[in-house]
Scaffold this motif. Structure first.
Motif, PDB file in Angstrom:
ATOM      1  N   VAL A 115       1.027  -1.288   0.180  1.00 47.24           N
ATOM      2  CA  VAL A 115      -0.478  -0.094  -0.358  1.00 47.24           C
ATOM      3  C   VAL A 115       0.554   1.170   0.217  1.00 47.24           C
ATOM      4  O   VAL A 115       0.725   2.467  -0.603  1.00 47.24           O
ATOM      5  CB  VAL A 115      -0.974  -0.249   1.488  1.00 47.24           C
TER       6      VAL A 115
ATOM      7  N   TYR B 297      -5.921   3.884  -5.771  1.00 45.38           N
ATOM      8  CA  TYR B 297      -7.479   2.260  -5.321  1.00 45.38           C
ATOM      9  C   TYR B 297      -7.071   1.649  -6.890  1.00 45.38           C
ATOM     10  O   TYR B 297      -7.238   0.267  -7.173  1.00 45.38           O
ATOM     11  CB  TYR B 297      -9.003   3.135  -5.001  1.00 45.38           C
TER      12      TYR B 297
ATOM     13  N   LEU C  86      -8.409  -2.639  -6.038  1.00 47.80           N
ATOM     14  CA  LEU C  86      -9.246  -3.056  -5.696  1.00 47.80           C
ATOM     15  C   LEU C  86     -10.753  -3.114  -6.499  1.00 47.80           C
ATOM     16  O   LEU C  86     -10.817  -1.785  -7.216  1.00 47.80           O
ATOM     17  CB  LEU C  86      -9.837  -1.381  -4.801  1.00 47.80           C
TER      18      LEU C  86
ATOM     19  N   PRO D 223     -16.637   1.303  -0.353  1.00 47.34           N
ATOM     20  CA  PRO D 223     -15.914  -0.370  -0.765  1.00 47.34           C
ATOM     21  C   PRO D 223     -17.441  -1.285  -0.971  1.00 47.34           C
ATOM     22  O   PRO D 223     -18.603  -0.368  -0.643  1.00 47.34           O
ATOM     23  CB  PRO D 223     -14.971  -0.713   0.596  1.00 47.34           C
TER      24      PRO D 223
ATOM     25  N   ILE E  61     -13.673   4.306   2.862  1.00 48.44           N
ATOM     26  CA  ILE E  61     -12.483   3.745   2.953  1.00 48.44           C
ATOM     27  C   ILE E  61     -12.313   4.927   2.981  1.00 48.44           C
ATOM     28  O   ILE E  61     -10.759   4.937   3.191  1.00 48.44           O
ATOM     29  CB  ILE E  61     -12.868   2.901   1.797  1.00 48.44           C
TER      30      ILE E  61
ATOM     31  N   THR F  13      -6.886   8.764   3.202  1.00 46.09           N
ATOM     32  CA  THR F  13      -7.868   7.590   3.417  1.00 46.09           C
ATOM     33  C   THR F  13      -7.089   6.497   4.157  1.00 46.09           C
ATOM     34  O   THR F  13      -5.992   6.644   4.651  1.00 46.09           O
ATOM     35  CB  THR F  13      -7.322   6.781   1.619  1.00 46.09           C
TER      36      THR F  13
ATOM     37  N   LEU G  60      -5.252   3.614   5.455  1.00 39.81           N
ATOM     38  CA  LEU G  60      -4.960   1.865   5.301  1.00 39.81           C
ATOM     39  C   LEU G  60      -5.207   0.764   6.591  1.00 39.81           C
ATOM     40  O   LEU G  60      -5.338  -0.431   5.079  1.00 39.81           O
ATOM     41  CB  LEU G  60      -3.521   2.580   6.227  1.00 39.81           C
TER      42      LEU G  60
ATOM     43  N   ARG H  64      -7.605  -0.423   6.995  1.00 30.94           N
ATOM     44  CA  ARG H  64      -9.572  -0.202   5.757  1.00 30.94           C
ATOM     45  C   ARG H  64      -9.417  -0.939   4.696  1.00 30.94           C
ATOM     46  O   ARG H  64      -9.804  -1.548   3.547  1.00 30.94           O
ATOM     47  CB  ARG H  64     -10.469   0.666   5.727  1.00 30.94           C
ATOM     48  N   ILE H  65      -8.146  -0.216   3.817  1.00 30.75           N
ATOM     49  CA  ILE H  65      -7.580  -0.174   2.903  1.00 30.75           C
ATOM     50  C   ILE H  65      -7.557  -2.033   2.497  1.00 30.75           C
ATOM     51  O   ILE H  65      -7.744  -2.365   1.940  1.00 30.75           O
ATOM     52  CB  ILE H  65      -6.274  -0.123   2.019  1.00 30.75           C
TER      53      ILE H  65
ATOM     54  N   ASN I 276      -9.921  -4.741   3.152  1.00 31.36           N
ATOM     55  CA  ASN I 276     -10.371  -4.895   1.791  1.00 31.36           C
ATOM     56  C   ASN I 276      -9.864  -5.236   0.385  1.00 31.36           C
ATOM     57  O   ASN I 276     -10.439  -6.804  -0.391  1.00 31.36           O
ATOM     58  CB  ASN I 276     -10.811  -3.511   1.166  1.00 31.36           C
TER      59      ASN I 276
END
Length: 420
Positions: A22, A150, A155, A270, A279, A304, A306, A308-309, A312
RNA sequence: GUGGGCGUAGCCCAGAGGUUUAAGGCGCCAGGUUGUGGCCCUGGAGAUCGAGGGUUCGAAUCCCUCCGUCCACCCCA
């Protein structure tokens, strides 16, 4: 027993791959968009956030980690990223640079809340800020950057929600209208909304209580009250987004939790829309820098989460790339003589840019080999008195089961020449 | 801050008042004849059953309190 404090967590070695992935994508996208990294301290003068975020917001009211330091200063662990960046912009006279100044940051954020799924007291955000231009092309650029980020992570299923909440010119007119609309309905609102009514009326709009939803449905929309300047700003932004083929949903009830937003606000959600699911999000803040004591300077940004990313990514089975183990050696000792020699053999390997470690000689050979295997190393180098007496080692390729005795220098050549 | 679920070895978990000296799996350690991993087999170490108090002849199992954790609300990333 000590444990990590509530709402905080350790990022263990097995998860570091996600984080590096990320972070690398963030840095990459920012390089492409020419946004430069800035790191601000994790704590600031409490006042920065009081003035920046707004006194009536949840963050300021109940989520800040604020304390007095030994010198008597009021300190706050940063609960968001934009205000500190703006402070740095003012402090370092960045208005003297070509505008807008484009910055990005990545680091921990602190909010005192009850933890739950996807919500922590310390989490990490990646954010970007474009400061110094009111041109809607930069609102679009920030959204474009977010969307590209993203996309680079692959994603799927994200939706972009967009709204404009006006400016000090047109907001009062809207609030008046909202006020009179809700004035006759306060009876039917939930207790929370009754409190919001006077405090932060905009937030009435995103109440999820069913009875309030029906009120929201008929409520006046910010978009219908925009002044001419805000209206054309928003039109232009939409034009740029269309030009970039970035799809968005117009959400007239999207409002954000911080007071500094003007005009553009947006949020990225998301697929799994479960409660607190955003997100990422952002918007324009044309009055923030002025409020913080700088000369009036417009800005627009995005941030954003991280954690939560990564959640996902895991849900979508997107894995970080496996680490290259071809140049990794695990030294195993067969006996006491080998055990004494293992550290210097590992050191020799490292001098040739080969990563090397060794097992405890207290363990059986079998157990050491198990460790070698589970370490993921491509190679095991086995040493004992037999080999050492011949000035050699055994080099074993762990991907198969072949091994060969040879001088260490030859082993190094083989390892360096190896390809997957 | 409010509401609910759950707390048994490093991890996943069985047990629901007395046959428990707390079972199993993963992981860990040691073996399966001579210095060698990944599969399999055998054995072993590892648990004051979240803490404190209570009920009972007897509590991991029932009750109370506290703590922790998860989920939801609020709100956000």
């Amino acid at each position: 027993m000590f444990r990590a404090l509530r709402g905080t967590e350790d990022i263990l070695p097995q998860d570091q791959g996600y984080w590096r992935l990320v972070e690398a994508r963030a840095a990459e996208v920012c390089r492409l968009f020419q946004y430069n990294r800035i790191d601000t301290p994790v704590f600031e003068q409490a006042d920065l956030f009081l003035r920046g975020i707004g006194e009536g917001t949840d963050i300021v009211e109940k989520q800040m980690y604020t304390f007095e330091d030994r010198g008597g200063d009021r300190i706050t662990l940063r609960p968001e990223g934009t205000a500190p960046i703006c402070r740095a912009y003012i402090e370092h006279g960045m208005h003297n640079q070509p505008q807008p100044v484009r910055l990005y940051y990545l680091g921990p954020i602190f909010r005192y809340e009850r933890p739950q799924k996807g919500r922590l007291r310390q989490h990490h955000q990646f954010g970007v800020e474009s400061i110094g231009s009111a041109d809607p092309v930069f609102d679009a650029q920030v959204i474009d950057l977010a969307w590209s980020f993203y996309g680079a992570l692959q994603l799927k299923g994200l939706t972009l929600q967009l709204n404009s909440i006006g400016c000090p010119e047109c907001r009062p007119g809207y609030l008046d209208s909202l006020n009179s609309y809700y004035a006759g309905r306060s009876e039917s609102l939930c207790p929370d909304c009754r409190a919001r009514f006077s405090r932060s009326p905009l937030r009435l709009l995103d109440c999820k209580v069913a009875s309030c939803q029906s009120a929201v449905a008929g409520a006046p929309r910010t978009l219908d009250f925009l002044c001419q300047a805000c209206r054309s700003h928003f039109q232009d932004l939409r034009g740029y987004l269309d030009g970039r083929a970035i799809c968005y949903e117009l959400n007239p009830y999207l409002v954000r939790g911080l007071d500094y937003y003007t005009r553009t606000v947006f949020e990225i959600q998301p697929v799994e829309v479960r409660g607190q699911s955003a997100i990422g999000g952002g918007g324009r803040y044309d009055n923030l820098i002025g409020q913080l004591g700088g000369r009036p300077t417009p800005g627009v940004g995005f941030a954003t989460g991280l954690e939560r990313i990564i959640a996902n990514l895991k849900e979508q089975d997107i894995m970080p790339p496996a680490t290259q183990a071809n140049r990794q050696v695990f030294v195993v000792s067969a006996d006491e003589i080998g055990r004494r020699k293992a550290p210097s053999i590992a050191a020799t390997l490292r001098q040739d840019d080969i990563s090397a470690t060794f097992a405890s000689g207290d363990l059986s050979l079998k157990s050491q080999m198990r460790q070698a295997s589970s370490s993921g190393s491509r190679w095991a180098v086995i040493v004992g008195s037999t080999e050492l007496s011949r000035d050699s080692v055994v080099l074993r390729d762990m991907t198969g089961a072949s091994q060969e005795e040879m001088p260490l220098t030859e082993a190094i050549r083989r390892i360096k020449g190896s390809i997957s």
